[in-house]
Write an enzyme that holds these catalytic residues in place. Structure first.
Site, PDB file in Angstrom:
ATOM      1  CB  SER A 196      25.753  44.498  58.326  1.00  0.00           C
ATOM      2  OG  SER A 196      25.357  43.371  59.080  1.00  0.00           O
ATOM      3  CD  GLU A 321      24.068  48.636  64.799  1.00  0.00           C
ATOM      4  OE1 GLU A 321      23.396  48.074  63.913  1.00  0.00           O
ATOM      5  OE2 GLU A 321      25.031  49.384  64.552  1.00  0.00           O
ATOM      6  CG  HIS A 424      21.958  46.006  61.633  1.00  0.00           C
ATOM      7  ND1 HIS A 424      23.260  46.269  61.995  1.00  0.00           N
ATOM      8  CD2 HIS A 424      22.034  45.103  60.614  1.00  0.00           C
ATOM      9  CE1 HIS A 424      24.076  45.565  61.243  1.00  0.00           C
ATOM     10  NE2 HIS A 424      23.369  44.853  60.382  1.00  0.00           N
TER      11      HIS A 424
END
Length: 515
Positions: A196, A321, A424
């Site tokens: 990320s 995600e 995610h």
């Protein structure tokens, strides 16, 4: 009872004492830079003051000041001490010898506002042991202390570029270069990896002149080289910050005297305003800044121009995600076709979103996947923010004949009866071997996948190619778009979900920079 002994190492700043436990040496809370406090607030990092005697390095140090995350699925330590004195790193190594093991330096995610290298999900024990690698995790400055450009609004009186957090990362890499050989690592074989915001950091480090030569391979998990602020936008965020605090740009003494809590309160207001769809500052207002110096140009453009040459890259994303962020979207269940198009038009001003939505609808229908407005929006958001930027970086790199590898992680979380899908941050537990019963899922199948991923990551760190015995051959990413699917089955495929990728071809890289 597990036998624990101590181990002493001489660093460039002084001697530290870690522990040896279960066949691994562990050193925590090592200062790699001086505390960025008082008059050092918002300035670039500098070396720590040398110390005499032996400094204990058996407990994690303070995290950068931060507010709790709204969604907390990764595991922070039970007691999270915070403070501006936060520039510390942690090391796991199989041996304090001259074996010259590959070194893997982890940059945590958290939207550039939260996280720490001490979080339990990033514990380096299993990866270090299985891969025979030296694992390093670091803290870096976050939020308004690490990613707020004050140079423009204060006319240079506070020369913060908005890249202080990245400069911390570079400084940590310099520390690694000067010290890691004493921990059994090879300073000439350093892999940086992150997830990320950590992967976005890696994508930016690939383009920073100040980071050149400090690392030799890069792994980017759910982040690429697009999410940065322009100087103009960064100046706007800084002006809002000062307005919230009711501080004049010339009153730098008052700025420097603000408490951590006052800074966090102002930051919280910035983040609240950013969530507003009508906001002009975007949902990720505090992030690296293309200032023309620390970051000379948009990172994806720099990579296309050769800034990352001679650095093999392994990059990928998770299939679903956005589903973890969708939990916070109270209006998502009521999304209809008209609202879907309005949302997409907000994401892509001036673009033909009708054809984009229709391309996703057709592609998902052919795979018997849900095509409700909520599902379509989630798929489009996942790709806009993560998958398409990753593909664009991979394209830029392989077109310069540079070694590039791509993955797509599709293991589904069992949490919330599978509602999160392969969301995610889910892959982190598999990379580090820090599986759990709830978020990642556990059992033999999960453990087998985790071991394969660790083997591939360690192989890439060792020689720049993730092919290994447990994973098999992993072909280079090129015009055929070879992609390793990581899930219940690991298999190499060509151009997965290509209809969706093609739907983004009319849109420029600038569309992908907004979060």
């Amino acid at each position: 009872m597990v036998e624990v002994t101590t181990a002493n190492i001489e660093t460039t700043s002084g001697k530290i004492e870690g522990v040896f436990r279960k066949g691994l040496y562990i050193f925590c809370g090592i200062p790699y830079a001086a505390p960025p406090v008082a008059e050092r607030r918002w300035l670039p990092p500098k070396p720590p003051e040398p110390w005499g005697g032996v400094r204990p390095a058996q407990e994690f140090a303070s995290n950068a000041p931060q507010a709790p995350m709204e969604i907390q699925l990764l595991a922070p330590p039970e007691e999270q001490l915070q403070g501006e004195d936060c520039l510390y790193l942690n090391i796991w190594t199989p041996g304090l010898d001259s074996a010259k093991r590959p070194v893997m330096v982890w940059f945590h995610g958290g939207g550039f506002t939260t996280g720490a290298g001490s979080w339990l999900s990033y514990n380096g024990r299993i990866l270090s042991t299985r891969g025979d690698v030296v694992v390093v995790t670091i803290n870096y400055r976050l939020g308004v202390l690490g990613f707020l450009n004050l140079n423009e609004v204060t006319k240079g009186k506070i020369p913060a570029t908005g890249n202080e957090g990245l400069l911390d990362q570079v400084f940590a890499l310099e520390w690694v270069r000067g010290n890691i050989s004493r921990f059994g690592g090879d300073p000439d074989n350093v892999t940086i990896f992150g997830e990320s915001a950590g992967a976005m950091s890696v994508g930016t480090l690939l383009t920073m002149p100040g980071a050149r030569g400090l690392f030799h391979r890069a792994i980017l998990q759910s982040g690429a080289a697009h999410h940065v602020n322009s100087l103009e936008h960064a100046e706007k965020v800084a002006a809002i910050f000062l307005d919230i605090l009711d501080i004049k740009p010339t009153d730098v003494d008052k700025l420097r005297s603000l408490s951590e809590q006052q800074l966090l309160n102002a930051q919280a207001e910035i983040m609240a305003r950013a969530i507003d769809p009508k906001s002009a500052i975007g949902a990720l207002p505090l992030r690296p800044v293309v200032d023309g110096n620390v970051i000379p140009e948009l990172p994806i453009c720099a990579i296309a121009g050769g800034s990352a040459d001679n650095v093999p890259v392994l990059i990928g994303t998770n299939l679903d995600e956005w589903k973890i962020f969708a939990i916070l979207d109270r209006n998502l269940p009521n999304l209809d076709e008209a609202r879907l198009l309005r949302r997409c038009q907000h994401l892509i001003p001036g673009g033909d979103v009708t054809s984009l939505v229709e391309a996703y609808r057709q592609a998902r229908s052919q795979r018997n996947l849900p095509v409700t407005p909520a599902e379509l929006f989630g798929a489009i958001q996942s790709d806009k923010l993560f998958r398409i930027p990753a593909i664009r970086l991979a394209e830029a790199h392989f077109r310069r004949q540079q070694p590039t590898y791509m993955y797509l992680f599709d293991w589904a979380s069992p949490l919330m009866n599978g509602l999160l899908g392969s969301c995610h941050a889910l892959e982190i537990g598999f990379v580090f071997g820090t599986l759990d019963d709830n978020f990642t899922g556990s059992g033999e199948e999960a453990l087998a996948l985790s071991r394969k991923i660790q083997d591939a990551w360690a192989a890439f760190a060792c020689h720049g190619d993730p092919s290994c015995q447990s994973m098999g051959e992993w072909k280079l990413y090129d015009e055929r778009r070879a992609t390793m699917i990581l899930g219940t089955q690991c298999m190499l495929t060509e151009a997965p979900y290509d209809e969706e990728r093609c739907a983004w071809e009319p849109f420029a890289d600038s569309v992908l920079t907004s979060f």
